[in-house]
Design a protein around this motif. Structure first.
Motif, PDB file in Angstrom:
ATOM      1  N   MET A  50       0.610  -1.261   0.189  1.00 17.01           N
ATOM      2  CA  MET A  50      -0.321  -0.183  -0.227  1.00 17.01           C
ATOM      3  C   MET A  50       0.988   1.025  -0.080  1.00 17.01           C
ATOM      4  N   ALA A  51       0.333   1.872  -0.696  1.00 16.48           N
ATOM      5  CA  ALA A  51       1.203   3.492  -1.035  1.00 16.48           C
ATOM      6  C   ALA A  51       1.232   4.417   0.548  1.00 16.48           C
ATOM      7  N   GLU A  52       2.484   5.090   0.867  1.00 13.60           N
ATOM      8  CA  GLU A  52       2.746   5.372   1.772  1.00 13.60           C
ATOM      9  C   GLU A  52       1.323   7.097   1.390  1.00 13.60           C
ATOM     10  N   PHE A  53       0.817   7.337   3.218  1.00 17.25           N
ATOM     11  CA  PHE A  53      -0.441   7.868   3.449  1.00 17.25           C
ATOM     12  C   PHE A  53       0.196   9.155   2.642  1.00 17.25           C
ATOM     13  N   GLU A  54      -0.078   9.962   1.981  1.00 17.53           N
ATOM     14  CA  GLU A  54      -0.279  11.070   1.322  1.00 17.53           C
ATOM     15  C   GLU A  54      -1.087  12.118   2.567  1.00 17.53           C
ATOM     16  N   PRO A  55      -0.547  12.497   3.432  1.00 13.99           N
ATOM     17  CA  PRO A  55      -2.093  13.341   4.096  1.00 13.99           C
ATOM     18  C   PRO A  55      -2.538  14.795   3.296  1.00 13.99           C
ATOM     19  N   LYS A  56      -3.715  15.318   3.413  1.00 12.01           N
ATOM     20  CA  LYS A  56      -4.015  16.463   2.695  1.00 12.01           C
ATOM     21  C   LYS A  56      -4.009  17.506   4.077  1.00 12.01           C
ATOM     22  N   ILE A  57      -3.628  18.721   3.387  1.00  8.98           N
ATOM     23  CA  ILE A  57      -3.430  20.125   4.242  1.00  8.98           C
ATOM     24  C   ILE A  57      -4.124  21.483   3.781  1.00  8.98           C
ATOM     25  N   THR A  58      -4.980  21.948   4.752  1.00 12.00           N
ATOM     26  CA  THR A  58      -5.968  22.818   4.126  1.00 12.00           C
ATOM     27  C   THR A  58      -5.094  24.100   5.100  1.00 12.00           C
ATOM     28  N   ALA A  59      -5.090  24.600   4.055  1.00 13.63           N
ATOM     29  CA  ALA A  59      -3.611  26.185   4.387  1.00 13.63           C
ATOM     30  C   ALA A  59      -4.859  27.560   4.600  1.00 13.63           C
ATOM     31  N   PHE A  60      -5.823  27.779   5.464  1.00 13.17           N
ATOM     32  CA  PHE A  60      -5.645  29.315   5.233  1.00 13.17           C
ATOM     33  C   PHE A  60      -5.170  30.215   5.452  1.00 13.17           C
ATOM     34  N   VAL A  61      -4.870  31.285   4.312  1.00 11.96           N
ATOM     35  CA  VAL A  61      -3.436  32.259   4.774  1.00 11.96           C
ATOM     36  C   VAL A  61      -4.256  32.853   3.929  1.00 11.96           C
ATOM     37  N   CYS A  62      -3.416  34.364   4.760  1.00 11.76           N
ATOM     38  CA  CYS A  62      -3.875  36.021   4.826  1.00 11.76           C
ATOM     39  C   CYS A  62      -3.296  36.410   3.258  1.00 11.76           C
ATOM     40  N   THR A  63      -4.018  37.101   2.829  1.00  9.10           N
ATOM     41  CA  THR A  63      -3.684  37.372   1.109  1.00  9.10           C
ATOM     42  C   THR A  63      -2.323  38.725   1.532  1.00  9.10           C
ATOM     43  N   TRP A  64      -2.080  38.679   2.236  1.00  4.60           N
ATOM     44  CA  TRP A  64      -1.474  40.647   2.399  1.00  4.60           C
ATOM     45  C   TRP A  64       0.041  39.120   3.012  1.00  4.60           C
ATOM     46  N   CYS A  65       0.507  38.890   3.483  1.00  2.00           N
ATOM     47  CA  CYS A  65       1.604  38.573   4.115  1.00  2.00           C
ATOM     48  C   CYS A  65       2.410  37.059   4.161  1.00  2.00           C
ATOM     49  N   THR A  66       1.031  35.344   4.196  1.00  5.83           N
ATOM     50  CA  THR A  66       1.819  34.108   3.979  1.00  5.83           C
ATOM     51  C   THR A  66       1.391  34.169   2.423  1.00  5.83           C
ATOM     52  N   TYR A  67       0.285  34.519   1.866  1.00  3.73           N
ATOM     53  CA  TYR A  67      -0.410  34.121   0.480  1.00  3.73           C
ATOM     54  C   TYR A  67       1.260  34.506  -0.117  1.00  3.73           C
ATOM     55  N   ALA A  68       1.633  36.203  -0.259  1.00  2.00           N
ATOM     56  CA  ALA A  68       2.597  36.367  -0.912  1.00  2.00           C
ATOM     57  C   ALA A  68       4.093  35.604  -0.203  1.00  2.00           C
ATOM     58  N   GLY A  69       3.813  34.902   1.266  1.00  2.00           N
ATOM     59  CA  GLY A  69       4.959  34.361   1.597  1.00  2.00           C
ATOM     60  C   GLY A  69       4.657  33.676   0.440  1.00  2.00           C
ATOM     61  N   ALA A  70       3.872  32.299   0.320  1.00  2.00           N
ATOM     62  CA  ALA A  70       4.141  31.001  -0.959  1.00  2.00           C
ATOM     63  C   ALA A  70       4.623  31.523  -1.992  1.00  2.00           C
ATOM     64  N   ASP A  71       4.159  32.461  -2.277  1.00  2.00           N
ATOM     65  CA  ASP A  71       4.806  32.701  -3.376  1.00  2.00           C
ATOM     66  C   ASP A  71       5.455  32.765  -3.579  1.00  2.00           C
ATOM     67  N   LEU A  72       6.782  33.794  -2.918  1.00  2.00           N
ATOM     68  CA  LEU A  72       8.157  33.622  -2.697  1.00  2.00           C
ATOM     69  C   LEU A  72       8.295  32.201  -2.930  1.00  2.00           C
ATOM     70  N   THR A  73       8.515  31.397  -1.965  1.00  2.00           N
ATOM     71  CA  THR A  73       8.148  30.755  -2.129  1.00  2.00           C
ATOM     72  C   THR A  73       8.914  29.947  -2.682  1.00  2.00           C
ATOM     73  N   GLY A  74       7.832  29.717  -3.873  1.00  2.00           N
ATOM     74  CA  GLY A  74       8.223  29.657  -5.536  1.00  2.00           C
ATOM     75  C   GLY A  74       8.846  29.870  -6.286  1.00  2.00           C
ATOM     76  N   THR A  75       9.171  31.221  -6.508  1.00  2.00           N
ATOM     77  CA  THR A  75       9.460  31.893  -7.064  1.00  2.00           C
ATOM     78  C   THR A  75      11.191  32.228  -6.502  1.00  2.00           C
ATOM     79  N   SER A  76      11.563  31.861  -5.258  1.00  2.00           N
ATOM     80  CA  SER A  76      13.413  31.331  -4.658  1.00  2.00           C
ATOM     81  C   SER A  76      13.159  29.747  -5.085  1.00  2.00           C
ATOM     82  N   ARG A  77      12.823  29.040  -5.680  1.00  2.00           N
ATOM     83  CA  ARG A  77      12.291  27.686  -6.352  1.00  2.00           C
ATOM     84  C   ARG A  77      13.487  27.007  -5.125  1.00  2.00           C
ATOM     85  N   ILE A  78      12.361  27.238  -4.268  1.00  2.00           N
ATOM     86  CA  ILE A  78      12.247  26.149  -2.631  1.00  2.00           C
ATOM     87  C   ILE A  78      11.569  24.917  -2.367  1.00  2.00           C
TER      88      ILE A  78
END
Lengths: 150, 267
Positions: free
Chosen positions: A1-29
């Motif tokens: 059986m495949a390893e359990f992959e958890p589903k995580i829901t994140a509620f983030v504010c548009t001004w900080c964390t959403y932009a921070g998560a965007d930065l994660t992507g643009t930083s290629r992390i």
């Protein structure tokens, strides 16, 4: 059986964390892809029912994240939200909801790396805890809208 | 008892109050709410150990408001409900007279919010030792057992909403449970949806509940709903030092904040 992959829901504010998560992507992390990000105007906008609904609809863990105190775009939305979380955590713990699956954080728009670390650590915590079937089993199968639980 | 009858009669005869909301003889030896509008019937009022219900729930009902100024037979919980309603701009100064039966047989008449504030004390807002012990007992259970305990309790819920109807602070014209776009509270009767309902009610009463216990008393299937409100009360008073229903002008604990609020759980 495949390893359990958890589903995580994140509620983030548009001004900080959403932009921070965007930065994660643009930083290629690279980080765990288990997270579904839902953008809201402010952490003050997050009704606690969002968290319960997330669990009921298949999430195994929830992240709530927004601006650091004093950084709120609306001055005090995050500080009002913090008070509600204090109360909510106590209430959910009292009725036996697994509060190890609910994670709160402050991630600013500059903290791309912190977002990646946060998601990775929540995913590994929840992976250890396993699927949150206990919560969804409180709904009899024939009453689940659209058939079986996710 | 006669002091209560005399006071009620006087208030109605002089026109100071249009209705006296009190307790009367019910069926099978119980006490029930009684609305006296005719001075001649003031003698039907009773007050004894059966009269535990918080009658302030009636103050906001349109049909009761339409009668005119009310005098209400009360006890500490009634006073605190009125103060909390006043702080939420639901009751105005001079809208209500409270009749407090005293142990010596007299009746104390209170008309202003300042007098009500004097009559209540912070001790009324504290959890009683029994309530505290009950909370601690549940909190000491392993998490899975707490979950099972509450799921078993919530399984019995009929969604009759007696808890809401009996609550003096549940006065929203449209309750979230009647909202269906989106459907916040599931319609089918299952424990999870029932839990959603009770958690919503507890959260919407957070920092507002004055702990009269009317929800649990009204519950036909004996779910200890007051515990949910009490655990929140304990958290709010412990963390934020706030108590509901002690002042007619206090702000609501969750509509304010301090920069030093607990944040050890936030990364």
């Amino acid at each position: 059986m495949a390893e359990f992959e958890p589903k995580i829901t994140a509620f983030v504010c548009t001004w900080c964390t959403y932009a921070g998560a965007d930065l994660t992507g643009t930083s290629r992390i690279k980080y765990a892809s288990n997270v579904r990000v839902l953008r809201v105007p402010c952490t003050g906008r997050i009704d606690f029912m969002y968290i319960l609904q997330a669990f009921a609809q298949g999430a195994d863990g929830v992240i709530v994240s927004g601006c650091h105190p004093a950084d709120c775009h609306y001055t005090s939305g995050n500080l009002h939200a913090r008070r509600r979380w204090v109360v909510l955590r106590r209430l959910l713990d009292f009725v036996g909801v697994d509060t190890r699956r609910i994670h709160f954080a402050w991630v600013s728009a500059a903290e791309g790396a912190k977002w990646a670390d946060l998601v990775n650590s929540v995913v590994s915590t929840v992976r250890e805890l396993g699927p949150y079937d206990e919560y969804r089993q409180a709904i009899p199968a024939h009453l689940i809208p659209g058939g079986t639980a996710a | 008892m006669s002091a209560l009858h005399d006071t009620a009669r006087q208030l109605l005869e002089s026109g100071t109050a249009a209705v006296v909301i009190g307790y009367g003889e019910g069926t099978a030896g119980s006490a029930r709410p009684l609305f006296v509008r005719d001075a001649a019937r003031a003698g039907e009022l009773v007050f004894d150990e059966r009269c535990v219900h918080n009658l302030s729930v009636y103050l906001l009902k349109p049909e009761v408001k339409a009668l005119g100024k009310a005098a209400i037979v009360g006890q500490p919980a009634t006073l605190r409900s009125i103060l909390q309603l006043a702080s939420e701009q639901q009751v105005k100064e001079g809208d209500v007279i409270v009749l407090l039966p005293e142990t010596e047989g007299g009746v104390r008449q209170i008309g202003s919010f300042a007098e009500i504030e004097e009559a209540v004390s912070e001790a009324d807002a504290q959890l009683s030792p029994e309530e505290k012990a009950c909370l601690d007992e549940i909190a000491a259970l392993p998490r899975v057992d707490r979950w099972r305990f509450w799921q078993q309790e919530f399984t019995r819920c009929l969604k009759c909403y007696a808890c809401r109807a009996a609550c003096p602070l549940c006065y929203c014209a449209q309750c979230i449970v009647e909202v269906n776009q989106p459907q916040w509270i599931p319609v089918p009767p299952h424990p999870l949806g029932n839990m959603d309902w009770h958690l919503v009610r507890a959260m919407h009463l957070a920092g507002r509940c004055i702990g009269c216990g009317e929800c649990a008393r009204a519950c036909p299937v004996d779910i200890p709903l007051n515990l949910l409100n009490q655990v929140i009360e304990e958290e709010i008073s412990g963390q934020f030092g706030a108590h509901a229903g002690l002042s007619a002008s206090a702000s609501y604990a969750l509509s304010t904040f301090t920069t030093g609020d607990k944040d050890t759980f936030i990364r």
